[in-house]
Design an enzyme around this catalytic site. Structure first.
Site, PDB file in Angstrom:
ATOM      1  N   ASP A   8       0.879  -1.174   0.000  1.00 38.62           N
ATOM      2  CA  ASP A   8       0.000   0.000   0.000  1.00 38.62           C
ATOM      3  C   ASP A   8       0.915   1.222   0.000  1.00 38.62           C
ATOM      4  OD1 ASP A   8      -2.370   1.582   0.294  1.00 38.62           O
ATOM      5  OD2 ASP A   8      -1.935   1.805   2.419  1.00 38.62           O
ATOM      6  N   SER A   9       0.307   2.402  -0.099  1.00 41.73           N
ATOM      7  CA  SER A   9       1.114   3.625   0.011  1.00 41.73           C
ATOM      8  C   SER A   9       1.583   3.823   1.461  1.00 41.73           C
ATOM      9  CB  SER A   9       0.283   4.833  -0.424  1.00 41.73           C
ATOM     10  OG  SER A   9      -0.855   4.954   0.409  1.00 41.73           O
TER      11      SER A   9
ATOM     12  N   TYR B   3      -1.113   8.158  -2.745  1.00 38.08           N
ATOM     13  CA  TYR B   3      -1.231   7.696  -4.124  1.00 38.08           C
ATOM     14  C   TYR B   3      -2.469   8.305  -4.811  1.00 38.08           C
ATOM     15  CZ  TYR B   3       2.216   3.809  -4.230  1.00 38.08           C
ATOM     16  OH  TYR B   3       3.348   3.040  -4.268  1.00 38.08           O
TER      17      TYR B   3
ATOM     18  N   CYS C 185      -4.343  -1.847  -1.888  1.00 37.49           N
ATOM     19  CA  CYS C 185      -4.485  -0.435  -2.253  1.00 37.49           C
ATOM     20  C   CYS C 185      -5.475  -0.341  -3.411  1.00 37.49           C
ATOM     21  CB  CYS C 185      -3.109   0.091  -2.675  1.00 37.49           C
ATOM     22  SG  CYS C 185      -3.139   1.730  -3.401  1.00 37.49           S
TER      23      CYS C 185
ATOM     24  N   THR D  54      -6.292   2.350  -5.111  1.00 42.04           N
ATOM     25  CA  THR D  54      -5.820   3.233  -6.181  1.00 42.04           C
ATOM     26  C   THR D  54      -4.965   2.428  -7.166  1.00 42.04           C
ATOM     27  OG1 THR D  54      -5.799   4.996  -4.522  1.00 42.04           O
ATOM     28  CG2 THR D  54      -4.708   5.459  -6.613  1.00 42.04           C
TER      29      THR D  54
ATOM     30  N   GLU E 286      -2.913   9.202   7.992  1.00 40.84           N
ATOM     31  CA  GLU E 286      -1.457   9.040   8.110  1.00 40.84           C
ATOM     32  C   GLU E 286      -0.891   9.941   9.214  1.00 40.84           C
ATOM     33  OE1 GLU E 286       0.806   6.972   6.690  1.00 40.84           O
ATOM     34  OE2 GLU E 286      -0.605   5.897   5.413  1.00 40.84           O
TER      35      GLU E 286
ATOM     36  N   CYS F 107     -11.047   2.616  -0.151  1.00 41.61           N
ATOM     37  CA  CYS F 107      -9.623   2.883   0.110  1.00 41.61           C
ATOM     38  C   CYS F 107      -9.280   2.095   1.368  1.00 41.61           C
ATOM     39  CB  CYS F 107      -9.406   4.379   0.341  1.00 41.61           C
ATOM     40  SG  CYS F 107      -7.753   4.785   0.958  1.00 41.61           S
TER      41      CYS F 107
ATOM     42  N   HIS G 156      -7.250   2.610   3.606  1.00 45.81           N
ATOM     43  CA  HIS G 156      -7.035   3.417   4.815  1.00 45.81           C
ATOM     44  C   HIS G 156      -8.340   3.607   5.611  1.00 45.81           C
ATOM     45  CE1 HIS G 156      -3.167   4.665   3.071  1.00 45.81           C
ATOM     46  NE2 HIS G 156      -2.881   5.282   4.193  1.00 45.81           N
TER      47      HIS G 156
HETATM   48  N1  DGL Z   1      -4.801   2.989   0.698  1.00 50.79           N
HETATM   49  C1  DGL Z   1      -4.711   3.254  -0.704  1.00 50.79           C
HETATM   50  C2  DGL Z   1      -6.002   3.013  -1.415  1.00 50.79           C
HETATM   51  O1  DGL Z   1      -6.676   2.074  -1.057  1.00 50.79           O
HETATM   52  C3  DGL Z   1      -3.925   4.485  -1.104  1.00 50.79           C
HETATM   53  C4  DGL Z   1      -4.364   5.770  -0.539  1.00 50.79           C
HETATM   54  C5  DGL Z   1      -3.467   6.933  -0.914  1.00 50.79           C
HETATM   55  O2  DGL Z   1      -2.247   6.834  -0.736  1.00 50.79           O
HETATM   56  O3  DGL Z   1      -4.002   7.934  -1.402  1.00 50.79           O
HETATM   57  O4  DGL Z   1      -6.357   3.676  -2.343  1.00 50.79           O
END
Ligand code: DGL
Length: 290
Positions: A24-25, A56, A87, A89, A164, A196, A198
């Site tokens: 992931d990011s 990301y 992730c 994205t 974050e 996402c 996160h």
């Molecule tokens: N957690 C990631 C996602 O599911 C990336 C989020 C990010 O870095 O913007 O998209």
């Protein structure tokens, strides 16, 4: 700078014992890691967080593709048996392309999330990063499975930086969440997808703003179920005790270790990976990633 020493033992092991790579990011993929611990407790795991380049969700497709290829090249060097893109994205913008380029099985979160969503309701809201929302990946995946539902996607650019920065319980985060959810609540959604990885970290905040009838779909649960099925099909399931999870990041290891404590309940040992070193070592070995 990264050291390959921790997993050198992995070079000669039977394929079942090889680790699963997830990336992931940043800390978003930890929601997928927790599901791996729950559903596949025997698997060894390598976690990579591209923390030097997050978020990301505001990147172009070309950038995401480049990052994902670098990560997959590295994962391949670590001899993982399967990769989960933890992730959305990356799954939305890069999965289809890189699946043609690598021989290793790669799973994304969007299809498992879409399949789970259509089983839950007919008026489906998706909260996602700007790049995922713009890609329309969820809408397409959901409508392909079930054309008879309605889908609304909302781009939530502020969520990942707030998570974050560990500002989950900051009143500002609740205000931001309220504003993002408002158009979905106006549409009277019955299901909300975390678009996402996160966002499940925001569960207490989001739940407090949603009526209890609205079902929350966490694609992490479903991608790990899909991973379990694929491991079974490919006869790659590990029945031995797992190795400790290995964590690597492109940014600051100490910072990630601190966040790890909050989300995992223990302080992980975190290495730093520098992709320019990997490119050089690949050139020296004559290996080609894609
Ligand atoms: N957690 C990631 C996602 O599911 C990336 C989020 C990010 O870095 O913007 O998209």
């Amino acid at each position: 700078m990264y050291s390959s020493s921790i997993f050198e033992g992995n070079l000669d092991v039977e394929p079942q014992r090889a680790p699963i790579g997830i990336f992931d990011s940043g800390v978003g993929g930890l929601t997928v890691l927790q599901q791996l611990y729950r559903q596949l407790p025997n698997e060894s795991i390598i976690y990579f967080g591209d923390t030097a380049r997050l978020p990301y969700g505001i990147r172009s497709q070309a950038e995401i593709l480049q990052f994902v290829r670098e990560i997959l090249d590295w994962m391949q060097q670590q001899r993982v048996k399967m990769v989960i893109m933890a992730c959305n994205t990356s799954s939305a913008l890069a999965l289809e392309v890189v699946r043609q380029e690598y021989s290793i099985p790669i799973l994304g979160v969007i299809l498992p999330g879409a399949k789970a969503a259509v089983q839950q309701g007919k008026r489906i809201g998706v909260i996602a990063t700007p790049a995922t929302a713009k890609s329309n990946a969820y809408r397409q995946a959901i409508l392909e499975i079930e054309p008879d539902v309605q889908v609304w996607q909302v781009s939530c650019p502020e969520f990942v930086p707030l998570i974050e920065q560990n500002r989950i319980h900051d009143p500002y985060t609740t205000e931001v969440a309220r504003a993002y959810l408002e158009p979905l609540l106006k549409q009277e959604i019955d299901t909300l997808v975390y678009g996402c990885t996160h966002y499940p970290h925001l569960a207490p905040i989001l739940r407090s703003l949603l009526s209890p009838q609205i079902k929350l779909v966490d694609p992490a649960v479903h991608v790990v179920a899909a991973c379990a099925q694929d491991l079974e099909l490919l006869a790659l399931r590990n029945n031995h005790p797992p190795l400790p999870t290995r964590f690597a990041v492109s940014g600051c290891p100490q910072q990630f270790a601190q966040s790890g404590l909050q989300w995992l309940g223990y302080t992980p040992l975190v290495e730093q990976v520098c992709f320019t070193d990997i490119a050089v070592s690949q050139l020296q070995q004559g290996s080609v990633g894609h």
